[in-house]
Design an enzyme around this catalytic site. Structure first.
Site, PDB file in Angstrom:
ATOM      1  N   TYR A 192      -2.217  -0.231  10.026  1.00  0.00           N
ATOM      2  CA  TYR A 192      -2.401  -0.783   8.689  1.00  0.00           C
ATOM      3  C   TYR A 192      -1.110  -0.665   7.878  1.00  0.00           C
ATOM      4  O   TYR A 192      -0.638  -1.636   7.275  1.00  0.00           O
ATOM      5  CB  TYR A 192      -3.538  -0.049   7.976  1.00  0.00           C
ATOM      6  CG  TYR A 192      -3.661  -0.393   6.513  1.00  0.00           C
ATOM      7  CD1 TYR A 192      -3.984  -1.680   6.106  1.00  0.00           C
ATOM      8  CD2 TYR A 192      -3.441   0.574   5.528  1.00  0.00           C
ATOM      9  CE1 TYR A 192      -4.097  -2.005   4.756  1.00  0.00           C
ATOM     10  CE2 TYR A 192      -3.548   0.260   4.182  1.00  0.00           C
ATOM     11  CZ  TYR A 192      -3.871  -1.026   3.805  1.00  0.00           C
ATOM     12  OH  TYR A 192      -3.965  -1.342   2.469  1.00  0.00           O
ATOM     13  N   SER A 221       0.829  -1.207   0.000  1.00  0.00           N
ATOM     14  CA  SER A 221       0.000   0.000   0.000  1.00  0.00           C
ATOM     15  C   SER A 221       0.862   1.255   0.000  1.00  0.00           C
ATOM     16  O   SER A 221       1.977   1.257   0.538  1.00  0.00           O
ATOM     17  CB  SER A 221      -0.887   0.009   1.248  1.00  0.00           C
ATOM     18  OG  SER A 221      -1.494   1.258   1.443  1.00  0.00           O
TER      19      SER A 221
END
Length: 355
Positions: free
Chosen positions: A166, A141
């Site tokens: 995350y 990501s």
């Protein structure tokens, strides 16, 4: 280059936004390939959307769906033994920056334990002299760049300062993949996605949430007083990038010490053209009106609120995609207006049907 003909391919997260789009494309273009999909179909967001995607995939004769959890090691082992996938695309993950602040357990289970199970299964696919997995492709990501001040973000940048759990789990995936590539000679490629959007996307993403609220007559909050910039990447461009990367596994080779050089690669997939959030919502509004989701006389100014930055967020995401262009001759090309127009039309058809 790897060809998909007759290959067993495992795509995890196949009920998800990117995963379902990838399955559709691979199955449609490679009718002799066998695609196995895995997804837990959890309720992180509206399950009916995941069921809608799966309903489309169920029509594909060369697709097999398995409902299950990535953290279930025995299930992952069983899938690898039964189907012997040669290409593995791990898109299953607990997504979302803000959700990780309040629900950390979900991220440790899916993104760390789940990914470890995939790596172990890839490792043991070579047992007893078998050819095993030819290429592991996995989702990272843009969140790994954290609060980096240098833009555009390059895969060469140091990314040791995550600002969310995350992001930390996604950076951990890259480190784990590197270690397994080195130790077990597993060709692996990580893809750092930049703000993916489009039809049948994730409702927790800003463009989708904005649309829901505007349609309901509620105010939308535009963070950092509208001074955020995002490298919005249309879903079809993401899928095209993944497919090209799937076919180009890093080469296995040995170093001067006779030991394997990790067959490991990392790429950004982004639009290489960040858009100001205020401009983004202006185009979104125009396309929602054009599609008939919002009325022609919608008072947009009365429905937006400029607010400070929120925890775990970053002011800008901007991808340096030069290595992807160099190695695969690919750069996303869908304009923001074109992509949002397709989203708005899909939203109208899916949510605004006549009763």
């Amino acid at each position: 280059m790897i060809t998909f003909s007759r290959l067993p391919i495992l795509i995890t997260g196949s009920a998800g936004f990117i995963g379902s789009a990838l399955v559709r494309r691979v199955c449609a273009e490679n009718p002799s390939a066998r695609v196995i999909g895995l997804d837990s179909v959890n309720d992180y967001y509206d399950v009916t959307l995941k069921e809608y995607r799966l309903a489309q995939l169920s029509k594909l004769p060369n697709f097999t769906f398995i409902k299950g959890n990535l953290a279930d090691k025995s299930l992952i082992t069983e899938i690898f033994v039964k189907y012997t996938p040669q290409i593995v695309v791990n898109l299953a993950a607990q997504a979302g920056v803000r959700y990780s602040i309040t629900n950390p357990d979900a991220y440790i289970e899916a993104n760390l334990i789940g990914f470890y199970n995939i790596l172990e299964a890839c490792r043991h696919s070579y047992d007893n002299g078998k050819s095993g997995v030819e290429h592991l492709v996995y989702a990272s990501s843009s969140s790994v760049y954290g609060s980096n001040k240098k833009v555009p973000y390059s895969v060469e940048d140091k990314v040791d300062n995550p600002v969310s759990l995350y992001a930390a789990t996604k950076k951990s995936n890259e480190l784990l993949a590197h270690a397994y590539s080195k130790l077990y000679n597993i060709p692996s490629t990580g893809l750092r996605f930049f703000t993916v959007y489009g039809p049948a996307g994730r409702p927790d993403m800003a463009y989708f949430g904005f649309t829901n609220k505007l349609r309901a007559g509620e105010k939308i909050k535009i963070f950092n007083f509208g001074h955020c910039k995002r490298d919005f990447t249309y879903i079809d461009d993401i899928v095209e990038g993944i497919i090209r990367v799937m076919q180009g596994a890093p080469k296995r080779q040995k170093g001067e010490d006779g030991l394997p050089i990790p067959p490991y690669a990392l790429y950004n997939i982004g639009n290489n053209s960040p858009e100001n959030l205020l401009d983004f919502v202006q185009i979104l509004q125009e396309e929602l009106i054009r599609a008939g989701v919002l009325p022609q006389d919608y008072d947009f100014e009365a429905h937006k609120e400029l607010v400070p930055m929120q925890a775990g967020d970053v002011p800008v995401t901007y991808a340096d995609t030069s290595t992807l262009e160099r190695d695969f001759g690919f750069k996303p090309k869908t304009s923001l207006r074109e992509g949002l127009r397709k989203f708005a039309q899909w939203y109208k058809d899916f949510y605004c049907k006549e009763k």
